[in-house]
Write an enzyme that holds these catalytic residues in place. Structure first.
Site, PDB file in Angstrom:
ATOM      1  N   SER A   1       1.682   1.774   7.297  1.00 59.64           N
ATOM      2  CA  SER A   1       0.765   0.827   7.954  1.00 59.64           C
ATOM      3  C   SER A   1      -0.414   0.618   7.018  1.00 59.64           C
ATOM      4  O   SER A   1      -0.615   1.389   6.075  1.00 59.64           O
ATOM      5  CB  SER A   1       0.257   1.378   9.290  1.00 59.64           C
ATOM      6  OG  SER A   1      -0.708   2.404   9.067  1.00 59.64           O
TER       7      SER A   1
ATOM      8  N   TYR B   1      -3.390   1.223   7.704  1.00 59.51           N
ATOM      9  CA  TYR B   1      -4.193   2.441   7.821  1.00 59.51           C
ATOM     10  C   TYR B   1      -3.654   3.541   6.893  1.00 59.51           C
ATOM     11  O   TYR B   1      -4.395   4.132   6.114  1.00 59.51           O
ATOM     12  CB  TYR B   1      -4.209   2.952   9.275  1.00 59.51           C
ATOM     13  CG  TYR B   1      -4.408   4.426   9.349  1.00 59.51           C
ATOM     14  CD1 TYR B   1      -5.657   4.986   9.049  1.00 59.51           C
ATOM     15  CD2 TYR B   1      -3.360   5.301   9.652  1.00 59.51           C
ATOM     16  CE1 TYR B   1      -5.847   6.360   9.065  1.00 59.51           C
ATOM     17  CE2 TYR B   1      -3.544   6.664   9.676  1.00 59.51           C
ATOM     18  CZ  TYR B   1      -4.786   7.194   9.379  1.00 59.51           C
ATOM     19  OH  TYR B   1      -4.968   8.544   9.383  1.00 59.51           O
ATOM     20  N   HIS B   2      -2.361   3.834   7.004  1.00 57.44           N
ATOM     21  CA  HIS B   2      -1.797   4.883   6.152  1.00 57.44           C
ATOM     22  C   HIS B   2      -1.986   4.537   4.677  1.00 57.44           C
ATOM     23  O   HIS B   2      -2.244   5.409   3.848  1.00 57.44           O
ATOM     24  CB  HIS B   2      -0.314   5.093   6.476  1.00 57.44           C
ATOM     25  CG  HIS B   2      -0.056   5.708   7.828  1.00 57.44           C
ATOM     26  ND1 HIS B   2       0.376   4.979   8.898  1.00 57.44           N
ATOM     27  CD2 HIS B   2      -0.198   6.979   8.272  1.00 57.44           C
ATOM     28  CE1 HIS B   2       0.504   5.775   9.953  1.00 57.44           C
ATOM     29  NE2 HIS B   2       0.171   6.999   9.600  1.00 57.44           N
TER      30      HIS B   2
ATOM     31  N   THR C   1      -3.334  12.081   5.686  1.00 54.47           N
ATOM     32  CA  THR C   1      -2.343  12.088   6.769  1.00 54.47           C
ATOM     33  C   THR C   1      -0.957  12.347   6.206  1.00 54.47           C
ATOM     34  O   THR C   1      -0.628  11.908   5.095  1.00 54.47           O
ATOM     35  CB  THR C   1      -2.357  10.749   7.543  1.00 54.47           C
ATOM     36  OG1 THR C   1      -1.133  10.637   8.291  1.00 54.47           O
ATOM     37  CG2 THR C   1      -2.434   9.557   6.612  1.00 54.47           C
TER      38      THR C   1
ATOM     39  N   LYS D   1      -5.325   5.577   3.328  1.00 47.34           N
ATOM     40  CA  LYS D   1      -5.419   6.999   2.997  1.00 47.34           C
ATOM     41  C   LYS D   1      -4.774   7.292   1.635  1.00 47.34           C
ATOM     42  O   LYS D   1      -5.227   8.170   0.897  1.00 47.34           O
ATOM     43  CB  LYS D   1      -4.726   7.838   4.085  1.00 47.34           C
ATOM     44  CG  LYS D   1      -5.409   7.790   5.446  1.00 47.34           C
ATOM     45  CD  LYS D   1      -6.650   8.670   5.493  1.00 47.34           C
ATOM     46  CE  LYS D   1      -7.112   8.877   6.924  1.00 47.34           C
ATOM     47  NZ  LYS D   1      -8.310   9.723   7.033  1.00 47.34           N
TER      48      LYS D   1
END
Lengths: 460, 460
Positions: free
Chosen positions: B179, B181-182, B144, B185
């Site tokens: 976050s 989530y980030h 991302t 990644k």
């Protein structure tokens, strides 16, 4: 200060706990004793005959007249960790409680996944628990110089100013870790940096070099306090291994050319650095990075120093070059900054002075315990052991159970709603998977079920 | 080419699978259908009435005359993943099979840990499985643009040349994810880069911007093929949410000032980028990074565009500024490079052309299905939901069980030894936790038990 040492039964953790206790800090140890299980798994043992944790702590009380509180449990168990923090209320938490061997993480899929899940989830749990229970507590986290790899430019302490296309910013130093273990520390660093920015956590990341030595002033008080000395191919760091090899007349095993250059430090400096970080805490919201080492050497430099010191003791020491089992540059530029801890007052012990006292003599004293079969590198970076499905072990069950307790998708839980104030029904009880030194009745006393609002704190 | 799409039942995955199938590639889908469960957990649903995966695949066969193979199972289950790769022998694996919502990862401890363990372990499993089963297969991994954060210098594609103290090196671009989530990644990117260097894996990391749109040529063939359109506060991306808000006369909810600038792309460009990456694979040992977006806008730019386009449809659209639930710069420099996919032939669809056709019209057509209660942000970056111990759910049990199968410490397993050649006793059978669309007899045919040496490959 009240300082809680996670992983206080390990090599750096034990020395740190005693040093801090001797310096009149209140010290608690949290440990699940798993480091000893890894020795069993690998069928190796520390050169030095370390005692069980309860004996060590009792010996310390006898030798120094000081108590250390002990909490037996796993930081991947959130309820255990949170209850411990709530009961003990530390000013600083020193986090050594991770799987710390690069070769261990490279054995195969299982060990890679275990290392990353164990380390990342333990640290995530700690961040959430600190935020929930004691948000002003300072996190002192052990990282590693190996996070940086070997870039062709100077290594700075955590951040670097980059000028690019006419603009400039101070950014996290790029990371090029060299094993699944080193990667886990990079993941931790990113997670911690994020919570400092987002929640105002205060944290110091100590990117530590390779530690050598066994004897600290505290450990020297009684044989029962002796610290680990790992010399095996998985947990033994290079200098310890060389000294053990020299002690039994085995050639020093240099991997490849031996031009691999790294930062090193004496364990007596490790413990001092930890205290300096604790007594000079990061500011709220600050993610501070110190490079924690005192000198840099190539592997071949070390081998030659051990050879020369060994000869002073009448040992005949030869040097052998093995094919490098790791994937790494065998000759490279290396210049890593490390002034921030010196600025706080660190007075380094130098390897040239320590080699005989703290290393060669220990290796010679316990040489009957050395098994040369453990010297040979058997973990190959290029070729993980093939996956073989097998029965899960007790510890794998425990880790899975901890995660099962944390990870759920709400199907059977409460409905998803994001309240703006803490809910009132948080259970405070210790869980059944974390053993505590508190008895059942103590637990009822020290962690009564009470509304969380009573122990609430401002969250923004 | 034979292309396996992990997460092929999701938003980007479904559109990609059909596009690749239409372009005459052999396509397989691997999915555990969990994205649909997250809708149930959050009590939301896609604006568009998507059909079950088996119906979708049957409708595609009817509409286009092409088959897509389906494997139902979880990539955190190593045995399932490995058996699938062995049976299907892809040339490229496109990995969408991760939890991809920043707000979901920020709900609380459970969701943060789930997101990182699920994403990191799934990718680690994939790296080991590719290395073990098909080492020449090209991994196309979805990253991302959020990995970079918002630095005050230009964002390059994965790497940046840094000049520092008179020396220079090309290094990984520093990451500042916003976050859990980030962060997951970023962890993946580091893990993949390491295996490219160490095992010679070939991988492309597509740092994708925010995707908008629902209609692709393939999806448009039949209503049963319709793709997801998420507009809720957790999974709905900003442009979809704005269009849904405009469709029902709800003010567009801009977080803070709205100066947050990001890269965006049409889903028709997502699918084309994936094909370009697959048909122009990375070289063995190469970890290649493309920034996958076509235009950059601020959130306020988008709100104004939706307002203006909405008015052409006779909608009265107002803009509301809410306190930003995220911790992010609300005004900042942003200039991200994105030329590498254009160099391979990408012809972008521009938002100004797509807004009415692919977004506003869809939102208006299905507006009776919109529940405005789902617009309001309830996940607060600064304040995770407090931890409440609860019964683990079915999915938490499944994840824990997958990890338990992988993670063990050898107590009950085989003795630790690191053979220099692959062992011959690797079981090939599918496991009981991964359901496969292959029947028992198919399995026996496609995955016979055979010595690993027969399918051996050079590992160094």
């Amino acid at each position: 200060m009240r300082i809680l040492v996670l992983g206080g039964d390990g090599y750096c953790g034990w020395a740190t706990a005693l040093y801090l206790s001797a310096r009149n800090h209140s010290v608690g140890i949290v440990d699940n004793l798993v480091r000893r299980e890894w020795d069993s798994e690998l069928e190796v043992e520390t050169l030095t005959p370390i005692r069980p944790l309860s004996e060590r702590v009792a010996a310390w009380h006898k030798a120094a007249g000081r108590s250390v509180d002990v909490f037996i449990g796993d930081v991947t168990n959130y309820d255990f960790l949170c209850s411990t923090l709530k009961a003990w209320q530390p000013d600083a938490v020193v986090h050594f409680a991770e799987q710390r061997s690069a070769p261990y993480s490279m054995i195969d899929l299982e060990h890679a996944v275990f290392t990353q899940v164990n380390n990342v989830v333990g640290t995530l749990n700690l961040l959430f628990a600190l935020h929930e229970v004691c948000p002003y507590c300072h996190l002192v986290k052990l990282g590693t110089m190996g996070e940086y790899g070997t870039p062709n430019i100077d290594i700075e302490e955590g951040y670097i100013t980059i000028e690019h296309n006419g603009r400039r910013d101070l950014l996290p130093y790029p990371k090029q870790p060299g094993s699944f273990y080193h990667l886990s520390k990079v993941h931790d660093s990113h997670n911690i940096a994020f919570t400092c920015k987002t929640w105002g956590m205060r944290a110091t990341d100590l990117n530590q070099g390779i530690v050598y030595g066994t004897v600290t002033d505290e450990v020297a008080l009684d044989e029962a306090l002796i610290n680990r000395f790992d010399y095996d191919q998985v947990f033994g760091t290079v200098l310890n291994r060389f000294c053990a090899q020299a002690a039994v007349g085995y050639p020093l095993t240099v991997y490849g050319e031996g031009g691999q250059t790294r930062g090193f430090l004496d364990i007596r400096d490790t413990v001092r650095c930890i205290e300096l970080a604790c007594t000079h805490p990061a500011a709220p919201g600050e993610f501070r990075v110190f490079n924690q080492f005192t000198e840099q050497f190539s592997v071949l430099d070390l081998a030659r120093m051990v050879q020369s010191e060994g000869e002073k003791l009448g040992l005949k020491v030869s040097i052998d070059h093995l094919p490098d089992p790791r994937v790494e540059a065998e000759r490279h530029y290396y210049n890593a900054k490390h002034s921030r801890l010196s600025d706080l007052g660190l007075q380094p012990h130098l390897l040239s002075d320590a080699l005989l006292d703290s290393l060669m003599n220990i290796a010679v004293r316990y040489r009957d315990r050395i098994n040369p079969a453990h010297f040979q590198p058997r973990v190959n970076w290029r070729q993980p052991r093939p996956h073989v499905a097998q029965r899960p072990s007790r510890r794998a069950n425990a880790l899975a159970e901890s995660l099962r307790r944390v990870v759920r998708d709400g199907e059977n839980g409460e409905p998803i709603s994001m309240p703006s104030a803490p809910t009132l029904n948080r259970p405070d009880a210790f869980t059944d998977t974390g053993r505590s030194v508190l008895s059942e009745s103590d637990r009822a006393e020290s962690s009564p079920h009470e509304p969380a609002a009573v122990k609430g704190f401002p969250r923004d």
